[in-house]
Motif scaffolding. Structure first.
Motif, PDB file in Angstrom:
ATOM      1  N   SER A 221       6.056  11.604   0.657  1.00 15.44           N
ATOM      2  CA  SER A 221       6.209  10.235  -0.291  1.00 15.44           C
ATOM      3  C   SER A 221       5.130   9.212   0.125  1.00 15.44           C
ATOM      4  O   SER A 221       5.250   8.629   0.980  1.00 15.44           O
ATOM      5  CB  SER A 221       7.404   9.911  -0.325  1.00 15.44           C
ATOM      6  OG  SER A 221       7.798   8.777  -1.256  1.00 15.44           O
ATOM      7  N   ARG A 222       4.309   8.921  -1.141  1.00 15.82           N
ATOM      8  CA  ARG A 222       3.418   7.620  -1.084  1.00 15.82           C
ATOM      9  C   ARG A 222       2.557   7.931  -0.084  1.00 15.82           C
ATOM     10  O   ARG A 222       2.199   6.923   0.931  1.00 15.82           O
ATOM     11  CB  ARG A 222       4.066   6.386  -0.844  1.00 15.82           C
ATOM     12  CG  ARG A 222       4.801   5.977  -2.028  1.00 15.82           C
ATOM     13  CD  ARG A 222       5.557   4.825  -1.766  1.00 15.82           C
ATOM     14  NE  ARG A 222       6.199   4.576  -0.532  1.00 15.82           N
ATOM     15  CZ  ARG A 222       7.524   5.068  -0.578  1.00 15.82           C
ATOM     16  NH1 ARG A 222       8.100   5.908  -1.294  1.00 15.82           N
ATOM     17  NH2 ARG A 222       8.025   4.845   0.987  1.00 15.82           N
ATOM     18  N   PRO A 223       1.709   9.343   0.444  1.00 13.64           N
ATOM     19  CA  PRO A 223       0.881   9.466   1.542  1.00 13.64           C
ATOM     20  C   PRO A 223      -0.170   8.635   1.208  1.00 13.64           C
ATOM     21  O   PRO A 223      -0.667   8.695   0.035  1.00 13.64           O
ATOM     22  CB  PRO A 223       0.773  10.931   1.590  1.00 13.64           C
ATOM     23  CG  PRO A 223       0.910  11.311   0.333  1.00 13.64           C
ATOM     24  CD  PRO A 223       2.075  10.338  -0.260  1.00 13.64           C
ATOM     25  N   GLU A 224      -1.061   8.176   2.375  1.00 16.59           N
ATOM     26  CA  GLU A 224      -2.324   7.617   2.059  1.00 16.59           C
ATOM     27  C   GLU A 224      -3.580   8.538   2.380  1.00 16.59           C
ATOM     28  O   GLU A 224      -3.703   8.879   3.492  1.00 16.59           O
ATOM     29  CB  GLU A 224      -2.696   6.189   3.075  1.00 16.59           C
ATOM     30  CG  GLU A 224      -1.513   5.141   2.788  1.00 16.59           C
ATOM     31  CD  GLU A 224      -1.817   4.463   1.341  1.00 16.59           C
ATOM     32  OE1 GLU A 224      -3.135   4.606   0.970  1.00 16.59           O
ATOM     33  OE2 GLU A 224      -1.022   3.586   0.844  1.00 16.59           O
ATOM     34  N   LEU A 225      -4.086   9.148   1.535  1.00 13.93           N
ATOM     35  CA  LEU A 225      -4.998  10.125   1.497  1.00 13.93           C
ATOM     36  C   LEU A 225      -6.243   9.851   0.969  1.00 13.93           C
ATOM     37  O   LEU A 225      -7.304  10.840   0.745  1.00 13.93           O
ATOM     38  CB  LEU A 225      -4.406  11.559   1.158  1.00 13.93           C
ATOM     39  CG  LEU A 225      -3.291  12.194   1.574  1.00 13.93           C
ATOM     40  CD1 LEU A 225      -2.593  13.198   0.679  1.00 13.93           C
ATOM     41  CD2 LEU A 225      -3.825  12.812   2.783  1.00 13.93           C
ATOM     42  N   ASN A 226      -6.718   8.689   0.921  1.00 13.83           N
ATOM     43  CA  ASN A 226      -7.959   8.231   0.479  1.00 13.83           C
ATOM     44  C   ASN A 226      -9.283   8.645   1.182  1.00 13.83           C
ATOM     45  O   ASN A 226      -9.080   8.734   2.589  1.00 13.83           O
ATOM     46  CB  ASN A 226      -8.050   6.620   0.376  1.00 13.83           C
ATOM     47  CG  ASN A 226      -6.826   5.925  -0.553  1.00 13.83           C
ATOM     48  OD1 ASN A 226      -6.813   6.442  -1.595  1.00 13.83           O
ATOM     49  ND2 ASN A 226      -6.085   5.207   0.147  1.00 13.83           N
ATOM     50  N   GLU A 227     -10.150   9.461   0.484  1.00 17.19           N
ATOM     51  CA  GLU A 227     -11.428   9.891   1.167  1.00 17.19           C
ATOM     52  C   GLU A 227     -10.993  11.169   2.064  1.00 17.19           C
ATOM     53  O   GLU A 227     -11.921  11.387   3.046  1.00 17.19           O
ATOM     54  CB  GLU A 227     -12.044   8.937   1.792  1.00 17.19           C
ATOM     55  CG  GLU A 227     -12.739   7.583   1.038  1.00 17.19           C
ATOM     56  CD  GLU A 227     -13.386   6.625   1.684  1.00 17.19           C
ATOM     57  OE1 GLU A 227     -13.853   6.938   2.822  1.00 17.19           O
ATOM     58  OE2 GLU A 227     -13.717   5.486   1.256  1.00 17.19           O
TER      59      GLU A 227
END
Length: 343
Positions: A221-227
Motif C-alpha cells: 500500500s502506497r509504496p515509494e517506487l520512484n525511479e
C-alpha cells in the motif's frame, strides 16, 4: 642532573637572590631613594617618618607583588587542571566510544549468526536486531541495509510455504529505514528477489533495483517506487494501491491482473477528501504486460506508454483514455497476439 632538576635549582637561586635584594631594599632603600634629605647618623624624628613611610610603601609593593604572583600561579594551576580535566574527559569519551563500538560489533556479529539460523523466530530476532543497530549507529546503517538486501535476495533457509515471514520482515525494515542515513547514490539491490505475497505500507523503495524480482500477489500500500528499476519483474496480481512510480523502468514487466488503483483509505480534512493515487509519470512501460490490470485513476499515464505495452479488453484504462481510437485498435491487436519487439 636532569633538565627538570636544573630548572628547579635555578628557580630556587633566583628566589633567594630576590629575597636578599628585597631585604636590602627595605634596609637601605630610604637612603637610596631619598638620601639627600636623610641623615646617616643622629636621626631626627622627621627622618624616622620618611624612613618609615618609604619602608611601608616598599612592604606594600612587595605584598602586592607576592599577591600578583599568587594569582598568576593560581591561574596557571587552574588552566593546568582544566587541561587535565579536558584530557581526561576526552579519554573517557574515547573509551566510551570504543566500548560502544565494541558493543555494536558484538551485536552485529550475533545478529548475523541469527540470520543463518534454521529457526524462524531467531532469524526474525536477527533482522530486528540489525534494524536497532542501524538506528543507533548511522555509521553502520549502510552496511545493515546491504546485509538485509542480500538476505532478501538469497534467503539462507529455503521454505516451501507460499510466504516467508522473515523476508517480509526484512523488506519492511528496509522500507521504513531512516533515509537521512542513506549515503548518496544508495541503491537497494533486490534484483531477482523472491518477494511474492509480501505485504507492507509506505515502503521506501525509490531507485531500488527490482529487475526480474518475483512480486506476484504482493500487497503493498502506497509504496515509494520512484525511479525504481522493475525490468522483467513479475507483478502478476500485484496490489500496488497508491504506488508512486515516477520515472520507474517497467520494461518487460508483467502486470497481468495487477491492481494499481488509488489507495481506498482517505484522509478527511473538513469537507475535503484526499486520496492517494498511483503515479506513473515518465514511467517506462515498454513491453509491459498489462493484461487485466486495473489502471483506472492512474496519474501520469499516457497514450504513448500504453501503445508500447500489452493491453487487453480486461485491462481497465483511465476514463480519459477509454475512448481513444488508437488505443482501442491497439487492444484488438493485442487480443490477436501482438507483442512488442524485444529491445
Amino acid at each position: 642532573m636532569t633538565r627538570r632538576t636544573l630548572k628547579r635549582l635555578g628557580f630556587t637561586a633566583a628566589l633567594i637572590l630576590l629575597v636578599i635584594g628585597f631585604g636590602l631594599l627595605i634596609w637601605k632603600g630610604p637612603w637610596w631613594l631619598d638620601g639627600d634629605h636623610l641623615r646617616s647618623k643622629n636621626l631626627e624624628p622627621a627622618d624616622g617618618v620618611v624612613i618609615t613611610g618609604v619602608r611601608t610603601a616598599l612592604v606594600a609593593l612587595g605584598a602586592g607583588a607576592i599577591a600578583a604572583m599568587g594569582l598568576y600561579y593560581s591561574h596557571q594551576n587552574h588552566r593546568h587542571t582544566e587541561k587535565l580535566f579536558k584530557h581526561t574527559q576526552d579519554k573517557d569519551i574515547e573509551q566510551a566510544a570504543l566500548a560502544r563500538e565494541g558493543q555494536v560489533t558484538d551485536r552485529y556479529t550475533a545478529a548475523i549468526k541469527l540470520l543463518a539460523s534454521e529457526r524462524l523466530h531467531e532469524r526474525l530476532g536477527g533482522i530486528y536486531s540489525l534494524e536497532r543497530i542501524a538506528r543507533d549507529s548511522s555509521r553502520d546503517h549502510p552496511t545493515v541495509t546491504e546485509v538485509l538486501a542480500a538476505f532478501i535476495r538469497n534467503p539462507p533457509v529455503p521454505e516451501k510455504a507460499a510466504g516467508r515471514d522473515d523476508v517480509n520482515a526484512a523488506l519492511r525494515v528496509l522500507g521504513r529505514r531512516d533515509l537521512s542515513h542513506d549515503p548518496r547514490g544508495l541503491v537497494l539491490r533486490l534484483r531477482g528477489a523472491p518477494l511474492s505475497t509480501t505485504d507492507g505500507e509506505d515502503l521506501k523503495l525509490d531507485r531500488a533495483d527490482l529487475s526480474k524480482a518475483r512480486l506476484c500477489d504482493v500487497n503493498w500500500s502506497r509504496p515509494e517506487l520512484n525511479e525504481a528499476v522493475l525490468r522483467d519483474a513479475d507483478l502478476t496480481n500485484a496490489h500496488l494501491n497508491g504506488a508512486r512510480l515516477r520515472g520507474a523502468d517497467l520494461t518487460g514487466a508483467c502486470l497481468a491482473q495487477a491492481d494499481l488503483t488509488p489507495d481506498t483509505r482517505t484522509l478527511s480534512v473538513k469537507k475535503w477528501k484526499l486520496t492517494s493515487s498511483t503515479d506513473l509519470t515518465d514511467a517506462i512501460l515498454h513491453g509491459s504486460d498489462l493484461s487485466g490490470a486495473d489502471l483506472s485513476g492512474i496519474i501520469g499515464l499516457t497514450k504513448g506508454q500504453l501503445l508500447n505495452s500489452v493491453i487487453t479488453r480486461r485491462t481497465r484504462l483511465p476514463r480519459e483514455l477509454e475512448t481513444d481510437v488508437a488505443l482501442q485498435q491497439h487492444v484488438e491487436d493485442c487480443e490477436q497476439g501482438w507483442r512488442p519487439f524485444a529491445e
